[in-house]
Design a protein around this motif. Sequence first.
Motif, short mmCIF file in Angstrom:
data_model
loop_
_atom_site.label_atom_id
_atom_site.label_comp_id
_atom_site.label_asym_id
_atom_site.label_seq_id
_atom_site.Cartn_x
_atom_site.Cartn_y
_atom_site.Cartn_z
N TYR A 1 -24.10 70.86 70.92
CA TYR A 1 -22.81 71.48 71.25
C TYR A 1 -22.30 72.29 70.05
O TYR A 1 -21.90 73.45 70.18
CB TYR A 1 -21.80 70.39 71.65
N VAL B 1 -16.66 67.86 77.73
CA VAL B 1 -15.63 68.65 77.03
C VAL B 1 -14.73 69.33 78.05
O VAL B 1 -13.51 69.37 77.91
CB VAL B 1 -16.27 69.67 76.06
N LEU C 1 -12.26 68.39 74.09
CA LEU C 1 -13.08 68.10 72.91
C LEU C 1 -12.53 66.95 72.06
O LEU C 1 -13.31 66.09 71.63
CB LEU C 1 -13.26 69.38 72.08
#
Length: 455
Positions: free
Chosen positions: A346, A404, A409
């Motif tokens: 990510y 997310v 997040l």
Amino acid sequence: MSATIPSAEPPGAQVPPPGPRRWVGLLVAVALVSGGVAYTVEERNQDAQARVVATQPGPNQGTKPPSKTAAATAARRVAVDTILLRRARAVQTVNEALFLQDLDPTNTRLRAAQKVLFANLVEIGFSELGYSQAEERFDESAVHAHSGTTYLVRVLMRYQIPNVDVTPVTTELGYTFVARGGHWVLTDDDDLDKDLGPGAHKEAWDLGRIEVLRSPRVLVAVEKGDAKRGQSIAAEAREAIGEVTSYWPRAWRGSVFVIALDETDVRDARFADEDIESAASAGTTFSSLPGQDTADGTVAGSYIVINPNERDRVDEILLSHEITHVATADLGGYEPLWLAEGAAEYVSWRGIEAISGPGEVGKWEQEVIDDAMPALTSLPSDAGFYQNSADVYGVSWLAVRFLVQRIGLPMVEELYEDMAKHGTDQASRDRILLSRSGLTEATLWVALQDYEPPR
Ligand SMILES: [Zn+2]
């Protein structure tokens, strides 16, 4: 980060093999801990039993009174402790003669190697360094190679590299001592290597002569004379730290140790196997080794090791993946691999996105959905993760992207911390995931089937 860095190009511009697999490191703490513990504990139990049997007065040893043996053992312990203390002090006071004083004078090969070791240890510049005897070991071939007075002992090296290790950490060695002229001397340093834990006696300073490059938050070890490449790696690492800081919410202020040597086996990294496609790995450091105080040991942090063939291609994208592992290593290491690798991917893909725009990321995300997802029937499990021929990195990345989008997040980061600290078994992992996302691993997988990335 800068869009002008040529090495940080979108994946289409990379030499084959394309996609993130070229970049991603192969090993993280969890795999090594779970792989290493069973081995180490079992080995140590066997060794402990062998030691008990061998120190009992048996048919060949029964002539010695136990009290005399105990006294001799105690004297040997003091003598070897004194040698180990002297060697540590020699490094701290930069006194080569003192370091070499207790070496077997008949072993010239060892003497030459120990000079290199001494220079390397001084080069690292430990703020703390100490050696202690763990337990005696037996090795038939070592006894034959040396003499009847051979003493083979597992040694714990406890050290702290300033600005890298937040706490003193421990690594293992095996030393062979022999009595010569009434004195104990060190005669070999690798007789026990095959029986030690993964990565033992393969630290950055245990191999050839090294050179260390220092800059804020980055320490790089390269071959002596390879400083130019070291500087370039350090610059990429500083960029990568900026990316991890930008894209992963944990407030991490640590530093990274990057080891880029002309060696295929460094610490627990193995790059010699050509089936393994890995440019770098992040390997655990322990404040307490597995089996030392607890079965799992206590993770302190992580060092990055670069594949020798990839040293000229190290870029901020590769390093941001590895540094995400470093920045989360001290949490405990119990997070599932799909979450560890998904989070690292990510972060590195956020870096690619910042350089190349959302097009490449969107294209890759669709490829994972179309090609990688159908090859799996569940989230990739820890067992066999790194041997899986399916694109487990891509699917892990997709799962983190999905989370997310679902919970944000900051909540994914909190989920990660909880998992890393408490995800010791499947029930705990499902409880943590369910309480924080409303999904278990099974229902997350189902939800992932219907995931349509926002465009
Ligand atoms: Zn990784």
